[in-house]
Design an enzyme around this catalytic site. Structure first.
Site, mmCIF file in Angstrom:
data_model
loop_
_atom_site.group_PDB
_atom_site.id
_atom_site.type_symbol
_atom_site.label_atom_id
_atom_site.label_comp_id
_atom_site.label_asym_id
_atom_site.label_seq_id
_atom_site.Cartn_x
_atom_site.Cartn_y
_atom_site.Cartn_z
ATOM 1 N N CYS A 39 1.320 -0.425 0.314
ATOM 2 C CA CYS A 39 -0.052 -0.142 0.281
ATOM 3 C C CYS A 39 0.704 1.302 -0.457
ATOM 4 O O CYS A 39 1.840 1.608 0.847
ATOM 5 C CB CYS A 39 -1.594 0.147 1.149
ATOM 6 S SG CYS A 39 -2.086 -1.029 1.288
ATOM 7 N N ARG A 81 3.242 0.307 -5.220
ATOM 8 C CA ARG A 81 3.474 -0.460 -4.009
ATOM 9 C C ARG A 81 2.058 -1.124 -3.341
ATOM 10 O O ARG A 81 1.619 -1.573 -2.554
ATOM 11 C CB ARG A 81 3.279 0.224 -2.618
ATOM 12 C CG ARG A 81 4.704 0.833 -2.692
ATOM 13 C CD ARG A 81 4.546 2.178 -2.044
ATOM 14 N NE ARG A 81 4.796 1.734 -0.557
ATOM 15 C CZ ARG A 81 5.182 1.199 0.357
ATOM 16 N NH1 ARG A 81 6.506 1.588 -0.129
ATOM 17 N NH2 ARG A 81 5.757 0.550 1.392
ATOM 18 N N ASN A 133 -0.945 1.690 6.404
ATOM 19 C CA ASN A 133 0.231 0.471 5.245
ATOM 20 C C ASN A 133 0.380 -0.525 6.554
ATOM 21 O O ASN A 133 1.059 0.046 7.488
ATOM 22 C CB ASN A 133 0.977 1.442 5.096
ATOM 23 C CG ASN A 133 2.364 0.554 4.417
ATOM 24 O OD1 ASN A 133 1.892 -0.929 3.838
ATOM 25 N ND2 ASN A 133 3.311 0.488 4.288
ATOM 26 N N GLU A 161 15.576 -17.597 -11.772
ATOM 27 C CA GLU A 161 14.925 -16.089 -12.295
ATOM 28 C C GLU A 161 13.791 -16.136 -13.205
ATOM 29 O O GLU A 161 13.485 -15.121 -13.685
ATOM 30 C CB GLU A 161 16.360 -15.017 -11.781
ATOM 31 C CG GLU A 161 15.901 -13.452 -12.147
ATOM 32 C CD GLU A 161 15.635 -13.421 -11.259
ATOM 33 O OE1 GLU A 161 14.744 -13.941 -9.894
ATOM 34 O OE2 GLU A 161 15.301 -11.800 -11.403
ATOM 35 N N GLU A 170 5.969 -14.105 -13.256
ATOM 36 C CA GLU A 170 4.759 -13.422 -12.872
ATOM 37 C C GLU A 170 4.257 -11.835 -13.274
ATOM 38 O O GLU A 170 3.605 -10.695 -13.442
ATOM 39 C CB GLU A 170 5.946 -12.666 -11.102
ATOM 40 C CG GLU A 170 6.968 -12.003 -11.802
ATOM 41 C CD GLU A 170 7.906 -11.319 -11.186
ATOM 42 O OE1 GLU A 170 7.097 -10.454 -9.864
ATOM 43 O OE2 GLU A 170 9.009 -11.112 -10.922
ATOM 44 N N HIS A 174 14.480 -37.470 -12.927
ATOM 45 C CA HIS A 174 14.286 -37.434 -11.506
ATOM 46 C C HIS A 174 12.635 -37.440 -11.485
ATOM 47 O O HIS A 174 11.906 -37.310 -10.421
ATOM 48 C CB HIS A 174 14.935 -37.177 -10.565
ATOM 49 C CG HIS A 174 15.987 -37.624 -10.494
ATOM 50 N ND1 HIS A 174 16.833 -38.972 -10.366
ATOM 51 C CD2 HIS A 174 17.839 -36.902 -11.070
ATOM 52 C CE1 HIS A 174 18.022 -38.620 -10.455
ATOM 53 N NE2 HIS A 174 18.273 -37.914 -10.743
HETATM 54 C C1 F6R Z 1 9.642 -10.339 -8.544
HETATM 55 C C2 F6R Z 1 9.848 -9.891 -7.374
HETATM 56 C C3 F6R Z 1 10.127 -9.865 -5.986
HETATM 57 C C4 F6R Z 1 10.429 -9.260 -4.709
HETATM 58 C C5 F6R Z 1 11.052 -10.410 -3.305
HETATM 59 C C6 F6R Z 1 11.572 -9.427 -2.441
HETATM 60 O O1 F6R Z 1 10.274 -9.807 -9.544
HETATM 61 O O2 F6R Z 1 10.712 -7.955 -7.337
HETATM 62 O O3 F6R Z 1 9.983 -11.955 -5.962
HETATM 63 O O4 F6R Z 1 12.619 -10.103 -5.519
HETATM 64 O O5 F6R Z 1 9.016 -9.873 -2.816
HETATM 65 O O6 F6R Z 1 11.973 -8.234 -2.341
HETATM 66 P P1 F6R Z 1 12.693 -7.349 -2.046
HETATM 67 O O7 F6R Z 1 14.097 -7.423 -3.077
HETATM 68 O O8 F6R Z 1 12.573 -5.696 -1.861
HETATM 69 O O9 F6R Z 1 13.484 -7.744 -0.611
#
Ligand code: F6R
Length: 608
Positions: free
Chosen positions: A2, A27, A97, A481, A488, A504
């Protein structure tokens, strides 16, 4: 999650609130709202659309005091009635928030004394609590402080009252909030990007702080209610750094910013001739002498960078290294080793799970903490003894890109510094690694040239439901990654496996409908990987291989090879990340998803 923004000025604050919200949409963006005090009324607009929709809905609203919010739902579905600001008795308005853990009992109590709830949120209890204290007399500040005393959980809040049109109260505990200091006007926001158009002067509130904001001054009180002075900083963020510019999406902009982000992150090292512990803070030299292992704690993409680092740390520095998902670590009983270096990795530095893991590690007896983070004034940086700031610049797209590659650069530096300190890096090796690091931005630039080819490739993925990513060794985390990026933002189900693990189990999934994306560096595991790829091809799987020069993997029927440059040695994971980011981006673009704001997600995960 938020985003909060608030403003008190002599001018109409609605445009300031709306622009601030737009900057904070990363956010959370499932609904948005604002409220202002105008002509002795609280005028509120809320929308389940984006800020653009709220802008239309608030076209008739004007006022010189207001608070606004963009939401990532935790309690109650995304709907207009659950959107903030929440009101009590049409006289108090609150944005929030965080998560109030004891909201159910507070709600029951407030109902029993006559308050009527109009939402399913935890936030509404704050509005009623403040009202219940305010109506007894006293100031808005004291009523808010009394209400906060009853809350259990995390919050950043903004509070205004209909009969107090020249005052804004705010507070933070467990969620970020800062003050923007202007000339005869003051502001609050979850982060500075929301305020760049109106001020660069910022006061970072500390845990438990409550602030009273007036037109020409403000007062801050600490957790015990004692007046305190918090420094005013001048933000280094520029307005341009948070603008889209020529790009269609922030994600694409941020992918292309990687050469510069890496150059900035490595600046201090590349301009010097040697690696020193001081890069990680004044106490680093002494701390690094004492440690005998490393434990990395992080979430999501940042966790993936930790998995790459484990390989570097063990191979180059000879230090045992473990990597844990932050949200799991704190809930299992683990054995503390006081000589372990706890490394938290976080783009935002506000991720609740990572922050809690850091505090848990400290509480069970780990005195040595290092934060690798992209936000200078974040909680994780402030709560760690040592720190390294990645200089990626603001990352706005929800999918992390430049933060990841700069984290890798920072972790490689850590590896080299620890290796040197342990006598595992001679002068020649040090010189060569520094040379590779200096060359890194140029090498990334070269990989970005694959963009047109990847754009075409992405068309083949549009109708796919699933995808499998394969990598080995240092590049298995890069496969993870790649899969994370694809799922996502394109919503295609993607999984990553170490290629040797295929037989496996996951090989059963492979048929002509399952694209298999392989990360194929020219390293010692190449021949093993090639055999794994044969296993896929033999089952009719379609292969998309990102292969370094000289791997002798050729395109053929069912095998699509994208040619990467020369193998980059230990830094190869950084280069192999780039095409996978571009692939995810262009697949999402083809599918027409909201690339920068994928469904159900938010950039900064400040709730558990
Ligand atoms: C994926 C992504 C999330 C963040 C995770 C940690 O693209 O952005 O998986 O990496 O929420 O966020 P931080 O790095 O801000 O702690």
């Amino acid at each position: 999650m938020c985003g909060i923004v608030g403003a008190l000025s002599q001018r109409n604050v609605v445009p300031i609130l709306l622009q601030g919200l737009q900057r904070l949409e990363y956010r959370g963006y499932d609904s948005a709202g604002l409220v202002v005090v105008d002509e002795k009324q609280l005028k509120r607009a809320r929308s389940t659309g984006r800020v653009a929709d709220l802008t239309q809905k608030s076209s008739d609203i004007k006022g010189q005091l207001g608070i606004a919010h963009t939401r990532w739902a935790t309690h109650g579905v995304p709907s207009e009635r659950n959107a903030h600001p929440h009101l009590s008795s049409d006289s108090i308005a609150v944005v929030h928030n965080g998560i109030i853990e004891n909201y159910e009992e507070l709600r029951a109590h407030l109902k029993s004394v006559g308050y009527v709830f109009t939402s399913d949120t935890d936030t509404e209890v704050i509005a009623h609590l403040v009202h219940s204290h305010y109506k007894k007399g006293g100031t808005l500040l004291s009523a808010t402080q009394a209400a906060l005393g009853e809350l259990v959980g995390a919050y950043a809040i903004g509070v205004i009252a209909i009969d107090n049109p020249q005052q804004l109260i705010c507070a933070r505990k467990g969620s970020p909030l800062l003050l923007g200091v202007g000339n005869q006007e003051n502001f609050i926001a979850s982060d500075m990007s929301a305020l760049l158009a109106v001020t660069k002067n910022v006061v970072y509130l500390e845990e438990g702080d409550v602030a009273e904001i007036n037109l020409d001054n403000y007062r801050v009180f600490d957790v015990k209610g004692k007046p305190v002075v918090r420094d005013v900083h001048v933000s280094e963020l520029s307005n341009d750094s948070v603008e889209l510019g020529e790009y269609r999406h922030y994600m694409l902009k941020e992918i292309f910013e990687q050469p510069q982000a890496l150059a900035n992150t490595l600046e201090s090292v590349c301009n010097s001739q040697s690696l020193i512990p001081g890069l990680f803070g004044a106490e680093a030299a002494a701390t690094f002498e004492q440690i005998n292992s490393v434990l990395i704690l992080a979430c999501g993409t940042s966790h993936n960078s930790g998995l790459v680092a484990r390989n570097w740390l063990e191979e180059i520095s000879g230090i045992p290294c473990a990597v844990e998902i932050a949200s799991e670590y704190r809930y299992r009983t683990s054995v503390a080793n006081p000589n372990t270096l706890i490394v938290t990795i976080s783009q935002s530095g506000e991720t609740a799970d990572t922050l809690a893991a850091l505090n848990h590690a400290k509480a069970i007896g780990h005195p040595h903490t290092l934060a690798i983070c992209n936000v200078a004034e974040s909680a994780i940086i402030r709560q760690s003894k040592l720190r390294f700031l990645t200089r990626a610049g603001p990352e706005i797209g929800v999918a992390s890109t430049k933060a990841f590659t700069t984290q890798l650069a920072a972790l490689f530096l850590l590896t080299l510094v620890l290796a040197k300190q342990r006598g595992r890096l001679n002068a020649q090796q040090e010189k060569e690694h520094l040379q590779e690091l200096r060359h890194l931005p140029i090498a990334v630039q070269a990989v970005l040239k694959l963009e047109p080819e990847i754009k075409k490739l992405a068309e083949k993925f549009v109708n796919k439901q699933h995808a499998l990513f394969l990598g080995r060794g240092l590049h298995y985390p890069i496969a993870l990654e790649g899969a994370l990026k694809l799922k996502e933002i394109s919503y295609i189900h993607a999984e990553a496996y170490p290629a040797g693990e295929l037989k496996h189990g996951p090989l059963a999934l492979v048929d002509k409908e399952m694209p298999v994306i392989a990360v194929a560096p020219n390293d010692t595991l190449l021949e093993k990987l090639k055999s794994n790829l044969q296993e896929v091809r033999a089952r009719g799987g379609e292969l998309y291989v990102f292969a370094d020069a000289n791997t002798r993997i050729q395109s053929s029927e069912g095998v699509h090879v994208m040619q990467m440059p020369e193998h980059a040695g230990f830094l190869s994971p950084i280069l192999h990340t780039i095409p996978l980011q571009l692939l995810a981006y262009y697949v999402a673009l083809e599918k027409g998803t909201d690339v920068d704001k994928p469904r159900n997600l938010a950039k900064s995960v400040t709730v558990e």
